[in-house]
Design a protein around this motif. Sequence first.
Motif, PDB file in Angstrom:
ATOM      1  N   GLU A   1      12.920   5.186  -5.726  1.00 33.78           N
ATOM      2  CA  GLU A   1      14.554   4.309  -5.154  1.00 33.78           C
ATOM      3  C   GLU A   1      13.937   3.451  -3.757  1.00 33.78           C
ATOM      4  N   THR A   2      14.981   3.229  -3.580  1.00 40.05           N
ATOM      5  CA  THR A   2      14.867   1.829  -2.274  1.00 40.05           C
ATOM      6  C   THR A   2      15.210   1.812  -1.441  1.00 40.05           C
ATOM      7  N   GLY A   3      13.899   1.730  -0.667  1.00 33.35           N
ATOM      8  CA  GLY A   3      14.568   2.308   0.925  1.00 33.35           C
ATOM      9  C   GLY A   3      14.960   0.667   1.689  1.00 33.35           C
ATOM     10  N   SER A   4      15.596   1.471   2.492  1.00 28.97           N
ATOM     11  CA  SER A   4      15.775   0.642   4.094  1.00 28.97           C
ATOM     12  C   SER A   4      15.411   0.695   5.715  1.00 28.97           C
ATOM     13  N   ARG A   5      15.074  -0.077   5.864  1.00 24.86           N
ATOM     14  CA  ARG A   5      14.330  -0.310   7.089  1.00 24.86           C
ATOM     15  C   ARG A   5      16.315  -0.158   7.963  1.00 24.86           C
TER      16      ARG A   5
ATOM     17  N   GLY B   1      10.208  -4.092   2.636  1.00 26.80           N
ATOM     18  CA  GLY B   1      10.401  -2.926   1.604  1.00 26.80           C
ATOM     19  C   GLY B   1       9.641  -2.150   1.661  1.00 26.80           C
ATOM     20  N   VAL B   2      10.487  -0.705   1.573  1.00 29.85           N
ATOM     21  CA  VAL B   2       9.472   0.629   1.574  1.00 29.85           C
ATOM     22  C   VAL B   2      10.634   1.842   0.245  1.00 29.85           C
ATOM     23  N   ALA B   3       9.900   2.614  -0.500  1.00 28.44           N
ATOM     24  CA  ALA B   3      10.340   2.511  -1.575  1.00 28.44           C
ATOM     25  C   ALA B   3       9.264   4.509  -1.622  1.00 28.44           C
ATOM     26  N   HIS B   4       9.739   4.791  -2.835  1.00 28.67           N
ATOM     27  CA  HIS B   4       8.798   6.170  -2.880  1.00 28.67           C
ATOM     28  C   HIS B   4       8.071   5.702  -4.211  1.00 28.67           C
ATOM     29  N   ALA B   5       7.135   6.376  -4.369  1.00 29.46           N
ATOM     30  CA  ALA B   5       5.845   6.276  -4.922  1.00 29.46           C
ATOM     31  C   ALA B   5       5.153   7.322  -6.193  1.00 29.46           C
ATOM     32  N   GLY B   6       5.967   7.726  -5.896  1.00 27.78           N
ATOM     33  CA  GLY B   6       6.772   9.438  -7.040  1.00 27.78           C
ATOM     34  C   GLY B   6       4.914  10.122  -6.079  1.00 27.78           C
ATOM     35  N   PRO B   7       5.061  10.988  -6.500  1.00 30.18           N
ATOM     36  CA  PRO B   7       4.361  12.809  -6.035  1.00 30.18           C
ATOM     37  C   PRO B   7       2.695  12.287  -6.023  1.00 30.18           C
ATOM     38  N   TRP B   8       2.171  12.627  -4.710  1.00 29.21           N
ATOM     39  CA  TRP B   8       0.771  13.148  -5.025  1.00 29.21           C
ATOM     40  C   TRP B   8       0.767  14.031  -5.684  1.00 29.21           C
TER      41      TRP B   8
ATOM     42  N   GLY C   1       0.689  -0.999  -0.129  1.00 26.91           N
ATOM     43  CA  GLY C   1       0.084   0.007  -0.253  1.00 26.91           C
ATOM     44  C   GLY C   1       1.137   1.340  -0.297  1.00 26.91           C
ATOM     45  N   ARG C   2       0.247   2.244  -0.142  1.00 32.46           N
ATOM     46  CA  ARG C   2       0.742   3.671  -0.509  1.00 32.46           C
ATOM     47  C   ARG C   2       0.357   4.598   1.157  1.00 32.46           C
ATOM     48  N   VAL C   3       1.315   5.039   1.348  1.00 31.49           N
ATOM     49  CA  VAL C   3       2.138   5.821   3.061  1.00 31.49           C
ATOM     50  C   VAL C   3       2.246   7.413   2.901  1.00 31.49           C
ATOM     51  N   TRP C   4       1.416   8.219   3.983  1.00 32.93           N
ATOM     52  CA  TRP C   4       1.325   9.794   3.744  1.00 32.93           C
ATOM     53  C   TRP C   4       2.091   9.657   4.916  1.00 32.93           C
TER      54      TRP C   4
ATOM     55  N   LEU D   1       4.630   1.214   0.652  1.00 30.91           N
ATOM     56  CA  LEU D   1       5.283   0.283   1.409  1.00 30.91           C
ATOM     57  C   LEU D   1       5.230  -1.374   1.616  1.00 30.91           C
ATOM     58  N   GLU D   2       5.550  -2.229   1.569  1.00 31.85           N
ATOM     59  CA  GLU D   2       5.499  -3.961   0.871  1.00 31.85           C
ATOM     60  C   GLU D   2       6.529  -4.586   2.039  1.00 31.85           C
ATOM     61  N   SER D   3       5.169  -5.447   2.316  1.00 30.78           N
ATOM     62  CA  SER D   3       6.346  -6.661   2.965  1.00 30.78           C
ATOM     63  C   SER D   3       5.375  -7.892   2.773  1.00 30.78           C
TER      64      SER D   3
END
Length: 418
Positions: A414-418, A310-317, A288-291, A302-304
């Motif tokens: 981009e790919t995000g890491s915890r 995994g957390v990534a940028h999903a583009g602009p609102w 899903g998408r989070v704000w 956000l995807e598990s």
Amino acid sequence: MGTESSANRRTPLIMVAGIRAEQVAAAAGAAWREDPAGTALVHHDLREVTQGVVRRLVRHGDAETTEVLELAHGCVSCTLRLDMLPLLRRLAAAPDVARIVVQLDPALEPETICWALQNVLVDDRPLADDVDVRAVVTTVDLATWLADATGEEELVERGLAGSADDERTVAQVAVGQVEFADAIVLAGRAGDRWNQVRTEAVIARLTPNAPAAHLDDLELSALLAEVPADARRGAVDGPQGRLLRGQPSLDADAGVSVVLFEERRPFHPERLHEAIDVLLDGVVRTRGRVWVASQPDVALWLESAGGGLGVAHAGPWLAALEPGDWADVSAERQVRASLTWDDYYGDRMQELVVIVHEADPRDIVHALRRALLTDDELAAGQRAWASYDDPFGEWHTDPCGDDPAETTADAAGETGSR
């Protein structure tokens, strides 16, 4: 199936995936045997890819060739760009190839390959100009799939890593393969009836409309005839796509249920980071998408799966864009945003779908709601939010650059890491 020139049509392509190599091979072989003279079967064995070695199998008619490829960089991305995609183009152009069956290595996710078909250029054009994905078929081992899909084991621990720095878990791949499938091939036998029922309940929520058959009596053409007309067939939604594709049941079955979390106020970044743990225990899948309050202009994806996150940028609102920049936004996204548009927040909102098999859905909802801004924090405004410490503010890019072997969300940002 005819032998019409590939200049006038796209060659049908069937993709077979799964975490158990022998079962994938059996299902792909069943597809090839339906028309061995007109079907080309392709398989890239990636067991030694981290050493720069890939074994390529091509089977067509009475001919079967195996070649050992030595790559400068041992990774899935290089295999796709340098060999698999050019090979598929050559096969699609061959007059005696009426259909292609791609037998995927267990390290490969079909969504990654389909993204590459649509977006990676070979000789200045994508492979989607030459091939037509008729179906993605995923094999599921009834005895082990649920444990794979909910575990924490990394691919490298099982000898399935797609590159030297592949940090994906078995769960992330196993879940992704099923979620993207148009049809399911069940294999083996579950240890008990309860495990089989729970496995089938999870599959029904990952890919609700996919017909299923057992490998023991598989007639692939008959199975594919049951795939509904509106099936995905290789279409990649991206991080702004539908989250409930196929409209899975929201009712519980054998302890498996779907949690739909939708809220209009932003998350506090640190509290969200703490709450993420509830999505990694007793949960099969989160998407899903989070704000996040500290990043008001961009959506995060956000995807598990199991214990992998995994957390990534999903583009602009859309609310962060100038009206003139909406021209490149899909009509579907614009319509969806208009249905939920808020005069103040625009399209910013929380949208998470969580498939649980052991966790209590109420605990998940409670933890996520606690991570939202309080009334006082909300009233403080964006200037105060910008000062929050943000664990989601650090990002890294893949060293191979534009890498189709990353997830769809990664390809968009981009790919995000915890």
